[in-house]
Design an enzyme around this catalytic site. Structure first.
Site, PDB file in Angstrom:
ATOM      1  N   GLU A 257       0.812  -1.222   0.000  1.00  8.33           N
ATOM      2  CA  GLU A 257       0.000   0.000   0.000  1.00  8.33           C
ATOM      3  C   GLU A 257       0.846   1.272   0.000  1.00  8.33           C
ATOM      4  OE1 GLU A 257      -3.788   2.060   2.361  1.00  8.33           O
ATOM      5  OE2 GLU A 257      -3.046   0.087   2.966  1.00  8.33           O
ATOM      6  N   LYS A 274      -8.713  -1.340   0.741  1.00  7.83           N
ATOM      7  CA  LYS A 274      -9.755  -1.929   1.577  1.00  7.83           C
ATOM      8  C   LYS A 274     -10.437  -3.008   0.756  1.00  7.83           C
ATOM      9  CE  LYS A 274      -9.767  -0.642   5.694  1.00  7.83           C
ATOM     10  NZ  LYS A 274      -8.409  -1.178   5.681  1.00  7.83           N
TER      11      LYS A 274
END
Length: 459
Positions: A257, A274
């Site tokens: 990420e 997510k």
């Protein structure tokens, strides 16, 4: 003025980093792009020999000092600005770093930036570590070329330092020798599911919209931080991997990420993750997991909620009308998991700089929840142990204005021979605690395997 110098070197970034760790007195940082296929993965970078650095006098003590002077520092952002050397961007070419500041902030640094109603618990690890570097060692994966880039004198000194190194060509880390790694104990499904249910209850009570609940897997690892990083890297490489060490400890991250990127021209991007599913054992199973993730209303809802949070955070430091979502819930596949990733972009406001963006957004909304401050307070009240570097960020801020950072997920913290690894996920109103436990186990799998264990829980 920026100087760049080609370095004729056949060693890989991993081999160079290992050699520097063996010969340097400290301050070695490794930004590992894993040689991905897109522009975000073009460069890997090794930094060493900082002229000065900011950290705690002792891990867990709270008081920040500049080393080696020992001067106390009250405001880490002001220190970073004063330490930064601005250079003319025209001299920097495509290089991501031309000298500047770099390091990591632990999750608990959020207490420096926000008025929380609870005290964040502390792990016996540095609250932060940030060094000042006059030059960097950069590897261009697209062209397979090494460069030394920075201020003239620093470039020459680093060039000579690298030329004098002896490199080992055997793969670092390898499989652990028997007895080196003791597999971590499970957090335990009942404990984790109780925490997830408490989060659901808080959401139904109107206290939260979403919260990222996590716990720590803990095991024993004696070969050292670099060997642990190599083990994780072999099992679950991530395009925003990194490594840093300090006396008695290290962080080893294979993060997928990106947190915040700021270009030299002031374009800001954040790419929250997510939504997670494991990779399948066969192409057919893999495709089923990916499709399940793409059509999941729950996972999309988690992602969209954090996208809204990040849009609001960026609007505080960007031109408001230029904040936009350029990708929403895109499917991205990594070695061990599939993820949904979105991209939010903006343009810096005229009076803002990259540190303003970092301060406005830290810690990342994807690992806190919404509303952010209340989610952080709930986390402090309910998670069994502090996070430390896990869910913080490792970053660099170059003198020509470029800034890049990751979110320290898929991250192990080594304290002596005690190895900790955080894993969890977003909890929303319709979360199933047993499903949340399974997702945490998927994410903990690389760490469990790296320490020589079997798969955790039901994963």
């Amino acid at each position: 003025m920026v100087k760049s110098k080609r370095l004729q070197l056949s060693a890989s970034p991993v081999e160079v980093t290992r050699a520097l760790l063996e010969t340097s007195s400290g301050g070695v940082l490794f930004f590992d792009s894993q040689a991905g296929a897109d522009a975000r993965s073009r460069w890997s970078m090794v930094l060493c020999t900082p002229t000065r650095w900011l950290t705690e006098a002792e891990p867990g003590a709270g008081a920040l000092v500049e080393q080696p002077s020992g001067r106390p520092v009250a405001d880490p952002l002001a220190w970073m600005r004063s330490a930064q050397t601005t250079v003319v961007s025209d001299d920097a070419g495509d290089f991501p770093f031309v000298g500047g500041v770099a390091g990591f902030w632990s999750y608990e640094c959020g207490a420096y930036l926000d008025d929380l109603r609870v005290e964040l618990p502390r792990l016996d690890a540095p609250l932060l570590w940030v060094g000042v570097y006059g030059a960097g060692l950069l590897f261009d994966h697209h062209l397979q070329q090494w460069w030394v880039v920075g201020a003239s004198a620093d470039v020459e000194a680093l060039y000579l330092q690298i030329k004098a190194l002896v490199f080992h060509t055997s793969p670092g880390g390898g499989d652990a020798v028997a007895g080196y790694g003791v597999p971590p104990e499970d957090v335990g499904a009942p404990i984790y599911q109780r925490g997830a249910q408490a989060a659901v209850d808080a959401i139904f009570a109107g206290d939260l919209f979403e919260v990222n609940y996590s716990e720590r897997w803990e095991g024993h690892w004696s070969p050292g931080g670099w060997a642990l990083y190599q083990r994780l890297r072999q099992r679950a490489p991530g395009p925003f991997g990194c490594f840093a060490s300090w006396e008695g400890g290290a962080l080893a991250s294979v993060s997928p990420e990106q947190f915040l990127e700021v270009s030299a021209e002031g374009i800001v991007r954040t790419r929250p993750i997510k939504g997670t599913r494991p990779r399948g054992e066969t192409p057919e199973e893999d495709a089923r997991w990916a499709e399940e993730l793409v059509v999941s209303e729950k996972d999309r809802a988690e992602n969209v909620m954090i996208v809204d949070l990040m849009r609001n955070d960026l609007a505080r430091v960007c031109v408001p009308e230029e904040v936009r979502v350029s990708e929403l819930c895109g499917l991205h596949s990594f070695a061990s998991v599939h993820h949904l990733i979105s991209t939010v972009e903006g343009r810096l406001a005229p009076e803002a700089d990259a540190l303003d963006v970092f301060a406005a957004c830290f810690p990342a909304g994807s690992i806190t929840g919404a509303p952010k401050l209340r989610a952080m307070e709930w986390i402090a009240e309910h998670e069994a142990s502090p996070r430390g570097p896990y869910t913080g960020s490792m970053f660099y801020w170059s003198g020509h204005g470029r800034f890049d950072s990751n979110v320290l997920i898929r991250t192990a913290t080594l304290l002596g021979t005690r190895a900790l690894y955080g894993a969890g996920g977003a909890v929303v109103a319709d979360s199933d605690p047993s499903g949340e436990w399974q997702e945490a186990c998927w994410k903990a799998r690389p760490f469990v395997h790296a320490l020589g264990g079997e798969e955790s829980g039901d994963a």
